[in-house]
Motif scaffolding. Sequence first.
Motif, PDB file in Angstrom:
ATOM      1  N   ARG A 249       0.814  -1.211   0.000  1.00 42.14           N
ATOM      2  CA  ARG A 249       0.000   0.000   0.000  1.00 42.14           C
ATOM      3  C   ARG A 249       0.855   1.271   0.000  1.00 42.14           C
ATOM      4  N   LYS A 316      -6.589   5.863  -3.276  1.00 41.92           N
ATOM      5  CA  LYS A 316      -7.403   4.733  -3.722  1.00 41.92           C
ATOM      6  C   LYS A 316      -6.566   3.750  -4.526  1.00 41.92           C
ATOM      7  N   ARG A 319      -4.647   1.606  -2.140  1.00 44.24           N
ATOM      8  CA  ARG A 319      -5.488   0.573  -1.536  1.00 44.24           C
ATOM      9  C   ARG A 319      -5.755  -0.548  -2.521  1.00 44.24           C
ATOM     10  N   ASN A 322      -2.566  -2.617  -3.207  1.00 45.09           N
ATOM     11  CA  ASN A 322      -2.292  -3.406  -2.010  1.00 45.09           C
ATOM     12  C   ASN A 322      -3.224  -4.611  -1.933  1.00 45.09           C
ATOM     13  N   GLU A 356      -9.707  -9.042   1.172  1.00 50.32           N
ATOM     14  CA  GLU A 356      -9.120  -8.300   0.048  1.00 50.32           C
ATOM     15  C   GLU A 356     -10.121  -8.207  -1.097  1.00 50.32           C
ATOM     16  N   THR A 359     -12.423  -5.431  -0.305  1.00 50.73           N
ATOM     17  CA  THR A 359     -11.756  -4.140  -0.479  1.00 50.73           C
ATOM     18  C   THR A 359     -11.737  -3.728  -1.938  1.00 50.73           C
TER      19      THR A 359
END
Length: 419
Positions: A249, A316, A319, A322, A356, A359
């Motif tokens: 990240r 963003k 994120r 990652n 994940e 996310t």
Amino acid sequence: MGAPAWVWLLTVIGIVGLLAFDYFFHVRKAHTPTLREAAIWSSIYVGIALVFGVGVLVFGGGAMGGEYFAGYVTEKALSVDNLFVFLIIIASFHVPRDDQQKVLLFGIAFSLVARTGFIFVGAALINTFAWVFYLFGLILLLTAGNMLKPDDDSGDKENFVVRLTRRLFHVSEHFDGDKLFTVENGKRILTPMLLVMVAIGGTDILFALDSIPAIFGLTQNVYLVFTATAFSLLGLRQLYFLLDGLLDRLIYLSYGLAAILAFIGVKLILHALHENNIPFVNDGEPVHVAEVSTGLSLSVILGVLVITIAASLFSKRGRAENAIANARRHAASYLDSEYTSDPAERERIHNALLAERDTIVSLGPKYTKIARQETPLMELLERALASHTAAVERGEATPSGPPKIVKDDDGGASNRSDP
């Protein structure tokens, strides 16, 4: 040398004692540290480094204290960057989760020994040849430029020494716990664990080539250089597990480190001009230029790190990258029978994989589309799904299933979890 002999002796004993404590109480028995354990011990090691810095302030004065903290912060930031490479090496060799601590502690110990050697060599060169400051400055400027180049994340991180070892010796295809040697068909052969340690040891030497010039750009006190470097490495093992899943990240960290190294490189060259004795530069006379103070150096280093880390965490894109990287890593780990034999750890990996997925989907169609277009990732997820389905049928797993990210009929992005 920057400190009396008895201070050096006590410091070395203390650092060796911390490494021994880490081995006998944490690493000797193979296990995966919990997040709480990693957080506590990371805090303890950072606390030790800060208390030591306060001691330097009290007994050495503000100038020495400022130099120590500037060096420690810089080396700590560079050590976090080193964790990215450690992560790739460990993932490429498929090191079992429970045995990763031993690999990391070896890397830290080897790095400490190697960098200590570089520190004394660097100090001898500086004391003998003033032009070394020019060389160190140039090294840092070139390193800063290389940091801005795209990374090769192919996972093929075997260096020359590892390839040579594979050619000269018989190496097992499988790990045997945390053993460096094993017996196959009556013959004693190497295990991949030894190759991982060789790979990490080799990369540590490369890291020292930019780490040591960087800290010499902040202080020429050999004792401060040694202690700042040592304390930045202690606790790196715990930090690895604490930041596991968050490293990818920090997408802008390399830019921040490049800026810091370039700044220190310029600082070194200015210092070299101020101390100049090279005949073809100003006829061998010192050049009167402004020098960067320790206070300004510390402010710039902290400011750049805060900005780049904050930008990475609130981005963003950060994120998404990652989450995609972690999903790929979790799926590969779930499918690797050697990675862990602990059912609880496999369940943790599975749950992390689902997290994940959530996310990626929560970030919107743009980033879900990026994930769908990564063919290797999607193939890994499909294989993880099949593996988990089989485990559910055997009664060895809960029927939630690894995720699939698919395309709706209207072209939009959605997700589902198949049992």
